[in-house]
Scaffold this active site. Sequence first.
Site, PDB file in Angstrom:
ATOM      1  CG  ASP A 325      -1.908   0.905   1.145  1.00 52.08           C
ATOM      2  OD1 ASP A 325      -2.350   1.583   0.188  1.00 52.08           O
ATOM      3  OD2 ASP A 325      -2.565   1.465   2.249  1.00 52.08           O
ATOM      4  CG  ASP A 610      -4.516   0.577   5.725  1.00 50.44           C
ATOM      5  OD1 ASP A 610      -5.099   0.284   4.812  1.00 50.44           O
ATOM      6  OD2 ASP A 610      -4.118   1.737   5.706  1.00 50.44           O
ATOM      7  CG  ASP A 614      -6.266  -3.494   2.197  1.00 50.06           C
ATOM      8  OD1 ASP A 614      -6.415  -3.457   0.791  1.00 50.06           O
ATOM      9  OD2 ASP A 614      -5.796  -2.690   2.883  1.00 50.06           O
TER      10      ASP A 614
END
Length: 865
Positions: A325, A610, A614
């Site tokens: 990410d 997070d 996800d």
Amino acid sequence: MKEYYNEAKTEVRKRVNGSLKPLTNEQVKANQEKYGLNELIETKGKSIPVIFLEQFKDFLVIILIFAAIISGVLGDIESTLVILIVITINAILGTVQTVKAEQSLNSLKELSSPSAKVLRDGKVIEIPSKEVTIGDEVYLEAGDFIPADGRILENASMKVDESALTGESVAVEKSSDLITGEVALGDRTNMVYSGSFVTYGRGNFLVTGIGMETEVGKIAQLLKSTSEKKTPLQVNLDNFGKKLSIIIMVFCALLFGINILQGGNVGDAFMFAVALAVAAIPEALSSIVTIVLSFGTQKMAREGAIIRKLQAVEGLGSVSIICSDKTGTLTQNKMTVEDYYIEGKRIDASEIDPSIPLHKDLMRLSILCNDSSNVDGQEIGDPTETALINLSAHLGVPASRVRAVYPRLSEIPFDSDRKMMSTLHLLKDGYTMITKGAVDVLIERIKYIRKNNQIVPITAQDREDILAMNMEFSQNGLRVLAITYKKLTAEKSLDYDDENDLIFLGLISMMDPPRVESAPAVTECLQAGITPIMITGDHKITAAAIAKRIGILTDISQAVEGSEIDGLSDEELKTYVEDKRVYARVSPEHKIRIVRAWQEKGNIVAMTGDGVNDAPALKQADIGVAMGITGSEVSKDAAAMVLTDDNFATIIKAVENGRNVYANIKDAIQFLLSGNFGGILAVLYASIMALPVPFAPVHLLFINLLTDSLPAIALGLEPHNAGVMKEKPRPMNESILTKPFLASVGIEGFVIAVMTMVGFMIGYQESALLASTMAFGTLCLSRLVHGYNCKSKSPVLFKKSFFNNKYLQGAFLVGFILITLVLTMPLLQSMFKVQTLNIEQLMIVYGLALANLPVIQFIKYLRNR
């Protein structure tokens, strides 16, 4: 039945509460009993006995249990005991580590339990979020976590960060208006969802869903059906155990056949074959792997990574793709000012000087036309606004002091249609309206420009320069605000007509900058043969700018948006992903497809995340890595590892740790197999030559417990070598039993066997008991010395690294003292079935054992040449 977002506020209240009135305390209690607590129901964890029993599922362990039973039936109690002791210790270690890992995660959960402000009996009170129930009216303001799903009742410019649920990094502007028709989750602007938090404004909502009935809860339920993957080490050890067992069975059958052909008793021959199998199988292997991995988890915890699944330590060492990410992992998750643009000049943030009037004015106006605050390090408000006050504070101009001197007299709040906001203040030179907003909106409203501390009409060239700089900032992934103002003759309530004929002061560009550690970590990643990939919900330009800064991206063609892979089949995607390094504006489905495409190309994939959205991709990945600070609880539960600092560089440290752990485990396996192979060859030679059996069962017990286990564990704890990060990731399907590895085991085992049988033959000149004693002593000490041979693929004799493992020194010392006592103390003769050696015989044993070291080191030297 209509969705809540399709209904008016009054209809929703009637449907949920049965009336238009807020809940009373009695109704709250009734609803809590009816709907339960507002918390996610976790899948029931395995009990400690179940975890303990699962440690016995390994193929080698099953073979050992079978061998222990046979040994017991045939009367070989010593062999039975050593097997049962070792595999029980291994099971206990594995159980303790699994339970400890779950406890570490629970401590993280406790840190992130929010509270909620609710209306109860006409008063707003603060309660733990788990006590929120259906029908409650929850009040929100900037900085609050949203504890449940609900329909917005009142809204005052509220913006909500829903990235945990949708992956969208930009806060969503909320409304209380009814929405017609069916819309996607991210477009339900009159709803709020559990796990989100308010970044701006305030409002209140009616709770319509709690616990497992929230959108977060639904994803948690979906996760239960997602399967987890075995790490390369787990697969490797399974295959290794099966192959090794077959090889050992063949050896034992061969030995059994030789004994029968030589006229031996069938029962004795069978018992000896079983005893040899027990001696040959490295039963300490599972314990060693567990202990080494446990030490690895402790080291990683100190470096910012909590390991939830023990095997993930080694699995990280095999990673060839890291899908990361952007926000918070590669970047600081904190907007900062990058540049000012004043009087036609671009000025870096580090060069801003409050002593220069124009700089100071731009800074002061950006503080006043600003709704954010920073109190004792607690930032509240829109990230772009907090960036402005943080810069001012850093330069010695605190926002609180400026606002106290020039209080706000009137305002027109920011909204998404106008893309600007205005505030009125009484400054030293009179009433001033400050307007800040998007450049493309304000450029048409600007009539004047400030140059050389004079206000002059803006020219067409000035406009071109401003727009060109705005374009340059934007192409570099920067967010840009224009700061303008206007003089008023008196205090008044501002209206939209006032936002014209503005004076241009300057532009301020901001971005969420990369972490300082990100660029070096990416460089190390690339050197280690690992491909870093950015997957983000942010815009392509912003993502590409960050990726280019830290070295993930070299060409803009390597950056794509999620929509571009929608039309590709899974087979086409496998080819498509090869040269793509940045994926922007992605959905949860895109993430899973990207991860799966790389896996099908034979890669071990680590995935960071997070948000709740996800979690499925974290489970699909070989190694799921969740964020400990910003991560949702669902993402932490789905992950194999949790980063306590949310830092990409910590993942690279974990990869290095994993590679070293695997190298150390492989060295320990080499030590065990070469030593065992030496023992097998010695027994095989004695059988072929019709000599007495070199070792009694009690000798095998001593070898297994002391000269096997202690040095092998010590080798597993060998100091880490940074050089592993200059190697390429090992292939996913590479076996532990490679040709070079088997060659090393064979050569080293042969040398140990030769020295052992030389000792046997010297002793055999006097008696079979002395022969057995000297063979036993030579083999034990040879294996202790051999621990130093297994420290490295290259020779270590006469190098500093020869003495750098304190555990190996300790294991050697303990083993040396114990075997010397057994060989020299008459009291221990009958217990260990040995003959007490005199000084000359003892020196022969020492000399033969020590000879292994220079011989094997010289062979390593020749092989490396």
